[in-house]
Design a protein around this motif. Structure first.
Motif, PDB file in Angstrom:
ATOM      1  N   LEU A  43      35.896  47.352  52.719  1.00 39.77           N
ATOM      2  CA  LEU A  43      35.316  47.829  51.243  1.00 39.77           C
ATOM      3  C   LEU A  43      36.218  48.713  50.562  1.00 39.77           C
ATOM      4  O   LEU A  43      36.617  48.467  49.377  1.00 39.77           O
ATOM      5  N   ILE A  44      36.884  49.730  51.348  1.00 41.24           N
ATOM      6  CA  ILE A  44      37.829  50.747  50.746  1.00 41.24           C
ATOM      7  C   ILE A  44      38.976  50.030  50.258  1.00 41.24           C
ATOM      8  O   ILE A  44      39.505  50.141  49.057  1.00 41.24           O
ATOM      9  N   GLY A  45      39.757  49.071  51.219  1.00 36.92           N
ATOM     10  CA  GLY A  45      40.619  48.361  50.706  1.00 36.92           C
ATOM     11  C   GLY A  45      40.677  47.563  49.643  1.00 36.92           C
ATOM     12  O   GLY A  45      41.412  47.297  48.699  1.00 36.92           O
ATOM     13  N   PHE A  46      39.284  46.954  49.521  1.00 34.85           N
ATOM     14  CA  PHE A  46      38.876  45.916  48.077  1.00 34.85           C
ATOM     15  C   PHE A  46      39.003  46.951  46.975  1.00 34.85           C
ATOM     16  O   PHE A  46      39.336  46.646  46.004  1.00 34.85           O
ATOM     17  N   GLY A  47      38.407  48.131  46.861  1.00 36.51           N
ATOM     18  CA  GLY A  47      38.418  48.847  46.043  1.00 36.51           C
ATOM     19  C   GLY A  47      39.732  49.490  45.414  1.00 36.51           C
ATOM     20  O   GLY A  47      40.002  49.673  44.447  1.00 36.51           O
ATOM     21  N   VAL A  48      40.592  49.749  46.604  1.00 38.00           N
ATOM     22  CA  VAL A  48      42.133  50.272  46.300  1.00 38.00           C
ATOM     23  C   VAL A  48      42.745  48.813  45.710  1.00 38.00           C
ATOM     24  O   VAL A  48      43.428  49.389  44.460  1.00 38.00           O
ATOM     25  N   PHE A  49      42.584  47.849  46.012  1.00 38.66           N
ATOM     26  CA  PHE A  49      43.127  46.587  45.280  1.00 38.66           C
ATOM     27  C   PHE A  49      42.606  46.473  44.046  1.00 38.66           C
ATOM     28  O   PHE A  49      43.517  46.221  42.975  1.00 38.66           O
ATOM     29  N   ILE A  50      41.466  46.591  43.533  1.00 40.54           N
ATOM     30  CA  ILE A  50      40.901  46.381  42.412  1.00 40.54           C
ATOM     31  C   ILE A  50      41.383  47.450  41.438  1.00 40.54           C
ATOM     32  O   ILE A  50      41.956  47.551  40.276  1.00 40.54           O
TER      33      ILE A  50
END
Length: 62
Positions: A43-50
């Motif tokens: 979830l954190i990785g996805f947020g960073v990507f966005i």
């Protein structure tokens, strides 16, 4: 746009749905702890990507 009966039905349906979801989540909480360890990292990785995509958009817009 909607009749009063439709709005009442939608409200009651939403409340029942939320209660059912909370009940189901509480029931499976022990299984979630076993099988879904470390999902917060995804979830954190996805947020960073966005966030990176948003920054690239702002950078190239200027």
């Amino acid at each position: 746009m909607f009749s009063q009966g439709q709005l009442i039905f939608a409200g009651l349906f939403f409340i029942a749905f939320v209660i059912a979801m909370v009940y189901a989540y509480r029931k499976d909480l022990a299984l979630h702890r076993i099988f879904y360890k470390g999902n917060y990292k995804i979830l954190i990785g996805f947020g960073v990507f966005i966030g990176i995509l948003f920054l690239i958009k702002i950078f190239f817009k200027r």
